[in-house]
Scaffold this motif. Sequence first.
Motif, short mmCIF file in Angstrom:
data_model
loop_
_atom_site.label_atom_id
_atom_site.label_comp_id
_atom_site.label_asym_id
_atom_site.label_seq_id
_atom_site.Cartn_x
_atom_site.Cartn_y
_atom_site.Cartn_z
N GLU A 42 0.82 -1.21 0.00
CA GLU A 42 0.00 0.00 0.00
C GLU A 42 0.86 1.26 0.00
O GLU A 42 0.48 2.28 -0.58
CB GLU A 42 -0.93 0.01 1.22
N ALA A 68 -1.81 4.45 -15.79
CA ALA A 68 -1.76 4.21 -14.35
C ALA A 68 -0.32 4.28 -13.83
O ALA A 68 -0.06 4.84 -12.76
CB ALA A 68 -2.38 2.85 -14.03
N LEU A 97 -1.14 8.40 -7.81
CA LEU A 97 -1.89 7.15 -7.68
C LEU A 97 -1.06 6.17 -6.86
O LEU A 97 0.16 6.09 -7.04
CB LEU A 97 -2.16 6.56 -9.07
N ARG A 117 -0.99 0.06 -5.37
CA ARG A 117 -2.04 -0.98 -5.39
C ARG A 117 -3.24 -0.58 -6.22
O ARG A 117 -4.11 -1.41 -6.49
CB ARG A 117 -2.47 -1.30 -3.96
N ARG A 118 -3.32 0.69 -6.60
CA ARG A 118 -4.44 1.14 -7.43
C ARG A 118 -4.19 0.88 -8.91
O ARG A 118 -5.12 0.97 -9.72
CB ARG A 118 -4.69 2.63 -7.22
N GLU A 153 -6.34 -1.75 -10.34
CA GLU A 153 -7.75 -1.32 -10.29
C GLU A 153 -8.10 -0.49 -11.53
O GLU A 153 -9.19 -0.64 -12.11
CB GLU A 153 -8.01 -0.51 -9.03
N ILE A 154 -7.18 0.39 -11.92
CA ILE A 154 -7.42 1.23 -13.10
C ILE A 154 -7.53 0.36 -14.34
O ILE A 154 -8.40 0.55 -15.20
CB ILE A 154 -6.27 2.25 -13.26
N GLU A 214 -10.75 7.21 -14.44
CA GLU A 214 -10.69 6.36 -13.26
C GLU A 214 -9.62 6.84 -12.27
O GLU A 214 -9.81 6.77 -11.06
CB GLU A 214 -10.38 4.91 -13.68
N ILE A 215 -8.50 7.33 -12.79
CA ILE A 215 -7.46 7.87 -11.92
C ILE A 215 -7.96 9.09 -11.17
O ILE A 215 -7.76 9.23 -9.94
CB ILE A 215 -6.20 8.21 -12.74
N ARG A 218 -10.07 8.42 -8.17
CA ARG A 218 -9.41 7.83 -7.00
C ARG A 218 -8.46 8.81 -6.30
O ARG A 218 -7.86 8.46 -5.31
CB ARG A 218 -8.64 6.57 -7.40
N GLN A 219 -8.34 10.00 -6.85
CA GLN A 219 -7.41 10.96 -6.25
C GLN A 219 -8.08 11.70 -5.07
O GLN A 219 -9.24 12.03 -5.13
CB GLN A 219 -6.94 11.98 -7.29
#
Length: 396
Positions: free
Chosen positions: A198, A341, A350, A353-354, A357-358, A391-392, A395-396
């Motif tokens: 993480e 990503a 980012l 671990r994301r 996900e992207i 998507e990025i 998540r920010q």
Amino acid sequence: MTRSPQRITILGATGSIGMSTLDVVGRHPERFQVFALTAQRQADRLFEQCLRFTPRIAVLGDEAAAAGLRTRLAGAGSRTEVLAGERALTEVAAHPDVDAVMAAIVGAAGLQPTLAAARAGKKVLLANKEALVLSGRLFMDAVAASGAVLLPIDSEHNAVFQALPADFGRDPDVRGVRRILLTASGGPFRTAAAADLEAVTPEQACAHPNWVMGRKISVDSATMMNKGLEVIEAHWLFGAPAERIDVVVHPQSVIHSMVEYVDGSVLAQLGNPDMRTPIAHALAWPERIEAGVRPLDLFEIAQLSFERPDFERFPCLALAYQALRAEGAAPAVLNAANEEAVAAFLDRKLGFRRIPEIIAAALERASGLSVDSLEAVLATDARAREIARQEIRNRQ
């Protein structure tokens, strides 16, 4: 009988593959002559390379940088012509005076000039795996139509190439091949606990234990997406379906890959982890030349170990297999989303671990896309990047 030097264009000359290529070329001036060198933005390094190797043409990404290089080279008495932009990349890749093209531009940016080299029937030394990930069928059809010679530079694919029969076709059953085994170092986080990932920083992700590589490919190695892209590349290079391509984690990076045959034989290619070995192999193929690589000392290594890949710790590898099995535009979407990503991760926008996900979100959202032509490939790439950037931001 005196042979004429092989005239070479190096796409991505200032990156790690490009510099290793020039190291090998410099050891054999009687065999190789540099026709063109290209770089995106490293003008200082390209200037030094031009002074040493005196290419006919040098290419930079934008005109302002090219103008500066043009002035510096003229002041140093160099006759190298300096060009700029994507069109110039395509020109030096397909130029009639070029015999071989080292395709070492990282990412989707290398697709157009590499495809141009294939269409022009060149000897293509393929270090840009994204060309096949984005447009596998289109690219392989171009190779077949033009009679181009396609030689893989990735250490894994070059190892497989060496372990296959000299006259191999693209049908595994005809060749008696049961499986292709691509080895992977496991990267810097092979033994890390999932919870520890993480807080991974770009510096940690780029600290590969065995190989010296650029930042983007180093992150791909840390997520094992690099191996996933190589699985897709192997599918196109060797005609093997996903179920005949396995990944084997091999921390020592001494066995670069293996081919298992139906009679029980397993052929492996071994060597110290140094990209000059596959580069020299491809440059001189079907001959062998000195590469400047330290000989492999098996007594120093003492032991070789192997592990199964952990798909839960490295979901990017599972996503690559998923995209290969989905076929169509899915591999191109996978690659574009991954590039966006990884760039966001390197810019600290980012978390590590994301990244998967992207990619998963882009694969789920992208639909109705095609890779049937170069224009369709570029449109698919652009759409997948747009989705990934959305998507990025979310998540920010």
